[in-house]
Each structure stands twice: as structure tokens, then as C-alpha cells.
Design a protein around this motif. Structure first.
Motif, PDB file in Angstrom:
ATOM      1  N   TYR A 134      42.379  24.791 104.241  1.00  0.00           N
ATOM      2  CA  TYR A 134      42.284  26.025 104.782  1.00  0.00           C
ATOM      3  C   TYR A 134      40.678  26.687 104.215  1.00  0.00           C
ATOM      4  O   TYR A 134      39.826  26.874 105.220  1.00  0.00           O
ATOM      5  N   GLN A 144      35.666  33.846 108.228  1.00  0.00           N
ATOM      6  CA  GLN A 144      36.073  34.448 106.886  1.00  0.00           C
ATOM      7  C   GLN A 144      37.336  35.379 107.190  1.00  0.00           C
ATOM      8  O   GLN A 144      37.746  35.313 108.172  1.00  0.00           O
ATOM      9  N   ARG A 145      38.024  35.535 105.933  1.00  0.00           N
ATOM     10  CA  ARG A 145      39.309  36.355 105.987  1.00  0.00           C
ATOM     11  C   ARG A 145      39.198  37.374 106.855  1.00  0.00           C
ATOM     12  O   ARG A 145      38.332  38.124 106.951  1.00  0.00           O
ATOM     13  N   LEU A 170      43.221  35.483 110.651  1.00  0.00           N
ATOM     14  CA  LEU A 170      43.086  34.820 109.355  1.00  0.00           C
ATOM     15  C   LEU A 170      43.657  35.544 108.049  1.00  0.00           C
ATOM     16  O   LEU A 170      42.945  36.935 108.137  1.00  0.00           O
ATOM     17  N   ASN A 171      44.616  35.453 107.343  1.00  0.00           N
ATOM     18  CA  ASN A 171      45.234  36.098 106.344  1.00  0.00           C
ATOM     19  C   ASN A 171      44.140  36.687 105.422  1.00  0.00           C
ATOM     20  O   ASN A 171      43.392  36.039 104.659  1.00  0.00           O
ATOM     21  N   PRO A 172      43.889  37.929 105.734  1.00  0.00           N
ATOM     22  CA  PRO A 172      43.084  38.774 104.516  1.00  0.00           C
ATOM     23  C   PRO A 172      43.307  38.703 103.247  1.00  0.00           C
ATOM     24  O   PRO A 172      42.495  39.029 102.318  1.00  0.00           O
ATOM     25  N   ARG A 173      44.575  38.385 102.652  1.00  0.00           N
ATOM     26  CA  ARG A 173      45.041  38.132 101.510  1.00  0.00           C
ATOM     27  C   ARG A 173      44.454  36.682 101.045  1.00  0.00           C
ATOM     28  O   ARG A 173      44.599  36.466  99.759  1.00  0.00           O
ATOM     29  N   ASN A 174      44.103  35.802 101.873  1.00  0.00           N
ATOM     30  CA  ASN A 174      44.016  34.490 101.257  1.00  0.00           C
ATOM     31  C   ASN A 174      42.316  34.337 100.786  1.00  0.00           C
ATOM     32  O   ASN A 174      41.756  34.702 101.937  1.00  0.00           O
ATOM     33  N   ASP A 176      38.753  32.940 100.802  1.00  0.00           N
ATOM     34  CA  ASP A 176      38.177  32.109 101.906  1.00  0.00           C
ATOM     35  C   ASP A 176      38.155  30.656 100.970  1.00  0.00           C
ATOM     36  O   ASP A 176      37.874  29.637 101.803  1.00  0.00           O
ATOM     37  N   SER A 178      40.419  29.106  99.602  1.00  0.00           N
ATOM     38  CA  SER A 178      41.550  28.514  99.139  1.00  0.00           C
ATOM     39  C   SER A 178      41.591  26.940  99.451  1.00  0.00           C
ATOM     40  O   SER A 178      41.257  26.542 100.424  1.00  0.00           O
ATOM     41  N   GLU A 185      48.790  27.366 105.008  1.00  0.00           N
ATOM     42  CA  GLU A 185      47.890  28.747 105.362  1.00  0.00           C
ATOM     43  C   GLU A 185      48.217  29.110 106.728  1.00  0.00           C
ATOM     44  O   GLU A 185      48.035  30.248 106.979  1.00  0.00           O
TER      45      GLU A 185
END
Length: 408
Positions: A134, A144-145, A170-174, A176, A178, A185
Motif C-alpha cells: 500500500y 494520501q489517505r 483510500l482508508n483514512p485510518r491507514n 500512508d 503502511s 489494504e
């Protein structure tokens, strides 16, 4: 081979005397291609240009940048001695089909995600990735997230061209950075998207990872003939930003069912004129009988128009926008305030309109041999305007609230 000069500057364009020359016919063909493409991509292209107001201004921007691209592309081919017959795919004016081309569907300052179409993989869209993590994917494309990736394809299915969309936020909890593999992801080990956010619209028929790329096909399948990805981002102030996106083409996927630009111009040259919004391009005819002798008068017989008989165009200007009325019905954003119909030899034809087809007849505010205009209207969402010629229903306009939903 016939040569079409597309190098039209501001001075020469004001002195075109013949509205039916080959160059003028080519202009109509290009305008039709652009206008019909906007109709097909309106779902996203009415708000895809950064800094441009949603709706009609985005539509005008779409038409402007794509018409400029098509003119310049054709002129470049001619400049370097290449055949204009190879210039993408187009349809004659009288055709009701639309023609995919390398349309510019968004503009903005965000980074672009490059897309190609891999004929070897079965005509699937393709995005290269440096590795399967990811973090590398985000870094490679400047993402970006929280960014939204909107996947766009035109796919040929059972001989028809379909536009399809899918989107991933893109999952904001992940983080950038990762290092997790993209298969967890974005796509899990079962090939499914672990996306619980309602903003995702996962319209993927297939999404396949390989060592350095992934392939995707949307909707109900078919060969991908055009594809692109739009990146969207919302900042803290609520402003939206976009990436540039111009569709890439898989020319091998078209086959031989659409004609070249030259063929479209040749087969459109002598047909009855169709009124397509063209930036006042046609307001350059000579005066006092100085028009070109190349003008073509439509002849009678099969498919022709007898001189003196009324002839009706298949397009009408509704709220200042040209729309096809060939099907007998059309939708327009409320309120509908003006309608202009056109053609030839229409001076003796009686034109009227009625709201919802009932009540008092509305007479045109102007009427001559070339058509009639209804202005000062106020047809609200949930209502319709029925237009008649000679006492016969011609077409119906249904007024819709912005976004295409009628309000009763």
C-alpha cells in the motif's frame, strides 16, 4: 486524398463565407462527437473540472477543451503527413450512435494515476505499481489517505459501448506509510474489498493483482476500449481538487464498426443540416449574395428534402443547450425557461407549446422560416412542456431538479 485545413485562427474564422464547406461540416462532426460524449460522461463530468462551477459551466468547459484537443490532434496529423483516416473513431451527423475518443474528462492540480489498456490480458485496463504494498502504491502516484480514486471505462459489450464507473476511497485510518500488501489494504485474500465506508462504489467485475501491476474490468464486462482514473481530494476548507484525466484508447478494440473522421465528414457533407451548438462558428456567412458556389441544396427523393417543404432539425436548444429530440422526449434541468426549434421552410408552420400538455397553448415569442423560439417560460421540476408543430405533438421536455430527480 482530400485535405482538410484545420489551422483556423481568430481572423480567418470571422470571414468564412460558406456554412456548408467541408471544413464547416468537419466542425459539425467534431461538435457532435464532443456533445454526445458529454452526455455519456455527464454523471461525473458535470463536476470534474477543478475551480469550475458544477453544472452548465463544467459542461461548457468539457466541450471547449475537447473540441480544442480534437482540432489540434487532427491538425498535427496533417502537419506531419499522417493520414487523417487514422484519427480515432467518429460517426456521421445523421447517426444516433456515440463515438468513444480520447476525451479529457477532468482537469486539476492533483497527481495523476496513469492507466493503460493491456490487449494481451483480454483488453483490460491496467495500472502499474512498483510493488504490492500500500505504501509504495500511495508514494508512486502521490496519493494520501482519504483520497478518492474514480475508475472510468468505456467497454464494448455485444457490439454496444457502455460507460462504467467505480470508486475507492483510500482508508483514512491507514497510515500512508503502511507496509501492508495491497491485497489486504485494498483487496483481501479472497479478492474482495474490505471497504465498509458507504462512499465506496465497487463496480468491479474483476480486479487482479500481478507482480508490478493490477488489471481491472468494470460493470458487466466486455473489452475495455477507453479508460482513466480521476483522483479527488477535499481539503479542510471544503474545497474539492481533481487530477487531470484524459482517457486512453485501445484502438484495436473498436474493430471496424465505426468510421474514420474523413469518412464521417464525407458522408455528412450533403445531408440536411443538424443544429449543434458550435460557439457561433456558423455566424460568418457572407452578405449580399457573396456565399460560396459550393453550397449544396438538398434534393428530393429517398432521404432528401424537397425544396420548399418544411424540414425539422433533430436538435433543439433548451435553456441555451443543444439537445437531441429525435427520440420524442428529452430531460432538462428545471426550470425550463427557453426552447428554440429550427429547420428550414418553417414560416407557415404553426408552433405551440403546453405545460403538461394541457391548458392554454403558448405561442412562440419569435417565429420565422428557420424556426421558432419560446422564451420567458418557467416549467418547474416535476412538470413537462409539450411542443407541437402543425397541431401534432413533436417532442416533450421533462423538467428535472438538479441531479435528475423530479419534484412533485
Amino acid at each position: 486524398m482530400k485535405t482538410i485545413n484545420l489551422q483556423v485562427d481568430a481572423t480567418s474564422s470571422r470571414h468564412v463565407k460558406n456554412p456548408k464547406t467541408t471544413a464547416q461540416t468537419l466542425q459539425r462532426v467534431l461538435m457532435k462527437v464532443v456533445s454526445m460524449a458529454y452526455v455519456m460522461f455527464k454523471y461525473i463530468c458535470n463536476h470534474s473540472f477543478e475551480g469550475v462551477t458544477n453544472g452548465s459551466q463544467c459542461m461548457n468547459k468539457f466541450r471547449k477543451v475537447n473540441l480544442k484537443y480534437l482540432r489540434e490532434r487532427a491538425a498535427t496529423l496533417q502537419k506531419y503527413g499522417q493520414s487523417i483516416n487514422q484519427f480515432y473513431q467518429f460517426m456521421p451527423l445523421q447517426s444516433d450512435k456515440w463515438s468513444p475518443f480520447a476525451a479529457i474528462i477532468s482537469q486539476g492540480q492533483l497527481p495523476q494515476v496513469a492507466v493503460s489498456i493491456d490487449a494481451d490480458s483480454g483488453h483490460k485496463a491496467r495500472v502499474n505499481v512498483p510493488s504490492r504494498t500500500y505504501a509504495d502504491f500511495v508514494k508512486a502516484w502521490g496519493l494520501q489517505r482519504g483520497d478518492q480514486l474514480t475508475f472510468v471505462t468505456v467497454q464494448k459489450r455485444n457490439g454496444e459501448y457502455e460507460v462504467n464507473y467505480a470508486r475507492i476511497v483510500l482508508n483514512p485510518r491507514n497510515a500512508d506509510g503502511s507496509g501492508a500488501p495491497m491485497t489486504t489494504e485494498i483487496v483481501d485474500s479472497q479478492g474482495e474489498f474490505p471497504c465498509s465506508n458507504w462512499k465506496n462504489r465497487l463496480n468491479f467485475l474483476s480486479f487482479e493483482f500481478d507482480t508490478d501491476h493490477f488489471n481491472f474490468v468494470l460493470g458487466r464486462g466486455g473489452d475495455v476500449v477507453a479508460a482513466g482514473i480521476i483522483v479527488s481530494r477535499k481539503d479542510r476548507s471544503g474545497d474539492w481538487f481533481r487530477s487531470n484525466c484524459q482517457l486512453v484508447l485501445n484502438e484495436a478494440g473498436f474493430g471496424d464498426d465505426l468510421c474514420s473522421l474523413m469518412q464521417a465528414v464525407d458522408s455528412s457533407y450533403a445531408v440536411n443540416e443538424i443544429d449543434i451548438e458550435s460557439e457561433l462558428y456558423l455566424n460568418n456567412a457572407g452578405t449580399n449574395g457573396t456565399g460560396s458556389t459550393d453550397d449544396v441544396t438538398p434534393s428530393g427523393g429517398s432521404g432528401g428534402v424537397t425544396p420548399g417543404a418544411p424540414a425539422y432539425d433533430n436538435y433543439a436548444s433548451i435553456n441555451g443547450t443543444s439537445q437531441s429530440i429525435a427520440g420524442g422526449s428529452v430531460n432538462a434541468t428545471a426550470p425550463v425557461t427557453s426552447v428554440t426549434v429550427s429547420g428550414s421552410n418553417l414560416g407557415d408552420v404553426t408552433f405551440t407549446a403546453k405545460v403538461d400538455g394541457t391548458g392554454d397553448a403558448i405561442s412562440p415569442t419569435s417565429h420565422d422560416a428557420e424556426g421558432a423560439s419560446f422564451t420567458g417560460l418557467n416549467v418547474e421540476a416535476g412538470h413537462s412542456l409539450v411542443v407541437y408543430h402543425g397541431g401534432t405533438v413533436w417532442f416533450t421536455i421533462t423538467a428535472q431538479a438538479p441531479g435528475g430527480v423530479s419534484n412533485d
